[in-house]
Design a protein around this motif. Structure first.
Motif, PDB file in Angstrom:
ATOM      1  N   THR A  62       0.852  -1.184   0.000  1.00 13.65           N
ATOM      2  CA  THR A  62       0.000   0.000   0.000  1.00 13.65           C
ATOM      3  C   THR A  62       0.885   1.230   0.000  1.00 13.65           C
ATOM      4  OG1 THR A  62      -1.758  -1.156   1.182  1.00 13.65           O
ATOM      5  CG2 THR A  62      -1.786   1.243   1.283  1.00 13.65           C
ATOM      6  N   VAL A  63       0.551   2.191  -0.870  1.00 11.26           N
ATOM      7  CA  VAL A  63       1.325   3.427  -0.969  1.00 11.26           C
ATOM      8  C   VAL A  63       0.390   4.624  -0.839  1.00 11.26           C
ATOM      9  CG1 VAL A  63       3.229   2.491  -2.349  1.00 11.26           C
ATOM     10  CG2 VAL A  63       1.190   3.332  -3.504  1.00 11.26           C
ATOM     11  N   LYS A  64       0.945   5.698  -0.299  1.00 11.12           N
ATOM     12  CA  LYS A  64       0.228   6.982  -0.236  1.00 11.12           C
ATOM     13  C   LYS A  64       0.978   7.930  -1.158  1.00 11.12           C
ATOM     14  CE  LYS A  64      -1.605   6.351   4.365  1.00 11.12           C
ATOM     15  NZ  LYS A  64      -1.742   6.904   5.720  1.00 11.12           N
ATOM     16  N   LEU A  65       0.253   8.490  -2.116  1.00  9.11           N
ATOM     17  CA  LEU A  65       0.885   9.285  -3.162  1.00  9.11           C
ATOM     18  C   LEU A  65       0.122  10.580  -3.404  1.00  9.11           C
ATOM     19  CD1 LEU A  65       1.237   6.335  -5.709  1.00  9.11           C
ATOM     20  CD2 LEU A  65       3.082   7.278  -4.307  1.00  9.11           C
ATOM     21  N   VAL A  66       0.836  11.557  -3.913  1.00  8.84           N
ATOM     22  CA  VAL A  66       0.221  12.773  -4.447  1.00  8.84           C
ATOM     23  C   VAL A  66       0.248  12.593  -5.959  1.00  8.84           C
ATOM     24  CG1 VAL A  66       0.396  15.269  -4.658  1.00  8.84           C
ATOM     25  CG2 VAL A  66       1.068  14.149  -2.506  1.00  8.84           C
ATOM     26  N   VAL A  67      -0.932  12.675  -6.581  1.00  7.04           N
ATOM     27  CA  VAL A  67      -1.057  12.387  -8.011  1.00  7.04           C
ATOM     28  C   VAL A  67      -2.008  13.379  -8.674  1.00  7.04           C
ATOM     29  CG1 VAL A  67      -0.728   9.897  -7.636  1.00  7.04           C
ATOM     30  CG2 VAL A  67      -3.035  10.826  -7.767  1.00  7.04           C
ATOM     31  N   HIS A  68      -2.012  13.345  -9.990  1.00  8.83           N
ATOM     32  CA  HIS A  68      -3.122  13.919 -10.739  1.00  8.83           C
ATOM     33  C   HIS A  68      -3.410  12.985 -11.894  1.00  8.83           C
ATOM     34  CE1 HIS A  68      -0.973  15.971 -14.198  1.00  8.83           C
ATOM     35  NE2 HIS A  68       0.035  15.706 -13.393  1.00  8.83           N
TER      36      HIS A  68
END
Length: 179
Positions: free
Chosen positions: A136-142
């Motif tokens: 599981t990863v926590k990312l900032v994306v668009h």
């Protein structure tokens, strides 16, 4: 006396087909796309920066040849919002972003080899996906979109190649990783 709006399965089918036909004949222009928001699979307009939580999955799990050798993100949360039906999306990390998140098997192997050079014995190439797929990863994306695929009006003398039908596809661009 109650009125029955739809009396037969055939009438229901005609009603659905008519609704589908009227929707599918609506067209928009590129200018329309520039003036209106297009809501992506994350439920927010394309190009909107959000934090997500996702699970890394191996593309082969989808049993679609197009995804063999790729890693995908199954997005479970957008911000604090839990998604009822988590979308599975392709992703990329621009070269100038300092996030090591390989999107394909070859990139994962290269990353592990770099780790082995830095710390001999720590990473094992025979367990390449262990600890990566399912993480599981926590990312900032668009989310970004592109139109691609087989052209609809391809002349008979133009060869056919293996691809999907022409459509808008979206993917995630990773901007940062969170702890």
């Amino acid at each position: 006396m109650r009125t029955r709006w739809i009396q037969t399965p055939a009438a229901l089918l005609l009603l659905v087909l008519n609704a589908c036909h009227s929707t599918s004949s609506t067209t928009i222009t590129v200018e329309d796309l520039a003036e209106r928001d297009v809501i992506g699979k994350l439920g927010v307009p394309l190009g909107t920066v959000v934090e997500i939580q996702a699970t890394i999955i191996a593309g082969r799990e989808l049993r679609m040849k197009a995804y063999d050798g790729l890693y995908l993100l199954k997005v479970t949360h957008v911000g604090a919002r839990l998604l009822e039906e988590p979308p599975v999306l392709e992703f990329s990390v621009p070269g100038f972003i300092d996030v090591e998140l390989p999107s394909d098997h070859r990139s994962l192997v290269e990353m592990i080899k770099r780790e082995e050079e830095k710390h001999p014995g720590r990473a094992k190439t025979n367990d390449i996906e262990k600890g990566f797929v399912g993480r599981t990863v926590k990312l900032v994306v668009h989310e970004v979109g592109t139109f691609s695929g087989l052209p609809r009006n391809r002349p008979n003398d133009v060869p056919v190649w293996a691809d999907r039908g022409f459509s808008l596809r979206t993917s995630l661009e990773v901007l940062a990783q969170r702890k």
